[in-house]
Design a protein around this motif. Structure first.
Motif, short mmCIF file in Angstrom:
data_model
loop_
_atom_site.label_atom_id
_atom_site.label_comp_id
_atom_site.label_asym_id
_atom_site.label_seq_id
_atom_site.Cartn_x
_atom_site.Cartn_y
_atom_site.Cartn_z
N PHE A 62 0.82 -1.25 0.05
CA PHE A 62 0.06 0.07 0.02
C PHE A 62 0.92 1.21 0.05
N PRO A 63 0.47 2.39 -0.78
CA PRO A 63 1.37 3.44 -0.72
C PRO A 63 1.35 4.15 0.57
N ARG A 64 2.48 4.75 0.84
CA ARG A 64 2.52 5.52 2.10
C ARG A 64 2.28 7.04 1.86
N ALA A 65 2.02 7.77 3.02
CA ALA A 65 1.84 8.96 2.86
C ALA A 65 3.01 9.86 2.91
N THR A 66 3.07 11.33 2.29
CA THR A 66 4.22 11.96 2.33
C THR A 66 4.05 12.90 3.88
N MET A 67 5.40 13.36 4.03
CA MET A 67 5.22 14.16 5.19
C MET A 67 4.25 15.20 5.41
N ASP A 68 3.99 15.93 4.27
CA ASP A 68 2.79 17.04 4.17
C ASP A 68 1.67 16.18 4.45
N GLN A 69 1.30 15.07 3.89
CA GLN A 69 -0.06 14.22 4.30
C GLN A 69 -0.09 13.83 5.48
N GLN A 70 1.18 13.59 6.14
CA GLN A 70 0.83 13.06 7.49
C GLN A 70 0.79 14.27 8.45
N ASP A 71 1.08 15.28 8.07
CA ASP A 71 1.00 16.61 9.07
C ASP A 71 -0.71 16.63 9.04
N MET A 72 -1.22 16.54 7.76
CA MET A 72 -2.66 16.86 7.49
C MET A 72 -3.47 15.84 8.56
N PHE A 73 -2.92 14.43 9.06
CA PHE A 73 -3.85 13.48 9.72
C PHE A 73 -4.53 13.94 10.92
N PRO A 74 -3.96 14.61 11.82
CA PRO A 74 -4.72 15.18 12.94
C PRO A 74 -5.83 16.14 12.60
N HIS A 75 -5.73 16.81 11.57
CA HIS A 75 -6.98 17.61 11.10
C HIS A 75 -8.24 16.82 10.69
N ALA A 76 -7.71 15.67 9.67
CA ALA A 76 -8.59 14.94 9.30
C ALA A 76 -9.28 14.03 10.19
N LEU A 77 -8.57 13.44 11.30
CA LEU A 77 -9.23 12.87 12.31
C LEU A 77 -10.20 13.71 13.41
N ALA A 78 -9.72 15.08 13.24
CA ALA A 78 -10.58 15.86 14.20
C ALA A 78 -12.01 16.29 13.39
N SER A 79 -11.78 16.46 11.99
CA SER A 79 -13.09 16.48 11.29
C SER A 79 -13.88 15.33 11.21
N PHE A 80 -13.25 13.97 11.11
CA PHE A 80 -13.92 12.94 11.24
C PHE A 80 -14.72 12.90 12.65
N TYR A 81 -14.04 13.10 13.64
CA TYR A 81 -14.60 13.02 14.97
C TYR A 81 -15.93 13.97 15.07
N THR A 82 -15.86 15.30 14.51
CA THR A 82 -16.90 16.21 14.63
C THR A 82 -18.05 15.66 13.67
N PHE A 83 -17.73 14.81 12.62
CA PHE A 83 -18.74 14.40 11.73
C PHE A 83 -19.41 13.37 12.51
N MET A 84 -18.69 12.62 13.29
CA MET A 84 -19.49 11.29 14.06
C MET A 84 -20.31 12.09 15.12
N MET A 85 -19.94 13.19 15.90
CA MET A 85 -20.46 13.61 17.01
C MET A 85 -21.91 14.26 16.41
N ALA A 86 -21.78 14.72 15.12
CA ALA A 86 -23.22 15.10 14.45
C ALA A 86 -24.22 14.39 14.04
N GLY A 87 -23.84 13.00 13.76
CA GLY A 87 -24.50 11.89 13.30
C GLY A 87 -25.31 11.22 14.45
N LYS A 88 -25.97 10.19 13.88
CA LYS A 88 -27.01 9.26 14.73
C LYS A 88 -25.97 8.49 15.66
#
Length: 287
Positions: A62-88
């Motif tokens: 599987f292809p690995r993420a670059t350093m810039d993409q790894q820096d975006m992981f926390p923001h993607a995770l926080a956005s996913f958590y907010t999406f889950m909290m707003a759901g059912k």
């Protein structure tokens, strides 16, 4: 209360028995459910549990993420958590976010590969996912739905702060853990490494003993020479100490004699004056 009959008055005594039978039945049902659960886990492991999350070969392509993409992981995770909290299913937001965080830290894949069908199928068939009742697969599926619906374009809606431990990723956490060899558990691998280390230590000790046996005379001569030099130095220090004490005693004797000589004439003069004074007193008394 006078309207109730004798049989009605005994209803209160029958209630504890009813409750007790319900408790026994619920306990039995719980045991049966646990037994069924273990059988189901065993069946799933036999079917799908041939892959583990520790198997590097299963996830190496599987292809690995670059350093810039790894820096975006926390923001993607926080956005996913907010999406889950707003759901059912907001109650599962913490658990699902933790599973996605674990996969990000462990494999460090780019988002396209992480939300792909192939990676999802491999994770779903792992032993860890089967033992956790498909918790890892459910969290990854929700994350796939979120990314596919929103897209992986940046910036993300929520910015994760560095002080929030829920979204802080440590990519060295899983790198420190060594996977167990195939066909061996973690405990056997641990004790195997320990026994091999002890065997190496025994070999080193044997080598050292061989070297020591080859040169026994040199060590004996060195120890005897050291002991002789130490005894000679001790004797020399004792002799020097005795000489200093004798010199100090000789230097102290003349001073004592001088002091005694200086005190003797003074004492004689005082005695003479005392006698003269007594004689004068006697003469005055006679007159």
């Amino acid at each position: 209360w006078l309207c109730f009959g004798r049989g009605d008055l005994n209803l209160s005594g029958a209630m504890p028995e009813i409750r007790r039978t319900k408790a026994v039945l619920s306990r039995q049902q719980w045991k049966e459910m646990q037994k069924k659960r273990q059988e189901e886990v065993k069946r799933r492991l036999e079917l799908n549990g041939s892959v583990s999350l520790d198997d590097k070969e299963a996830f190496a392509h599987f292809p690995r993420a670059t350093m810039d993409q790894q820096d975006m992981f926390p923001h993607a995770l926080a956005s996913f958590y907010t999406f889950m909290m707003a759901g059912k299913v907001s109650k599962s937001a913490d658990n699902y976010a933790q599973q996605v965080k674990m996969l990000m830290e462990r494999f460090q894949l780019n988002l396209d590969a992480m939300v792909g069908q192939e990676f999802f199928d491999v994770v779903k068939a792992t032993q860890e996912n089967v033992k956790r009742n498909n918790l890892i697969g459910a969290g990854l599926k929700k994350f796939r739905d979120f990314v596919q619906e929103r897209g992986a374009a940046t910036p993300w809606e929520v910015k994760a702060t560095s002080c929030d431990e829920r979204f802080r990723l440590d990519f060295r956490r899983w790198a420190k853990r060594e996977p167990a060899p195939t066909g061996r558990s973690l405990l056997t691998a641990h004790f195997g490494r320990k026994s091999s280390g002890s065997a190496d230590g025994v070999k080193d000790e044997v080598k050292d003993d061989g070297k020591a046996e080859t040169e026994p005379s040199k060590t004996a001569e060195q120890t005897s020479a050291q002991s002789s030099t130490q005894s000679a130095q001790a004797q020399k220090r004792e002799s020097e100490k005795d000489e200093k004490q004798e010199e100090n005693a000789e230097a102290a004797e003349p001073k004592a004699k001088v002091q005694r000589r200086g005190k003797a004439p003074a004492a004689k003069a005082r005695g003479k004056r005392k006698r003269e004074g007594e004689a004068e007193k006697i003469e005055k008394a006679e007159k």
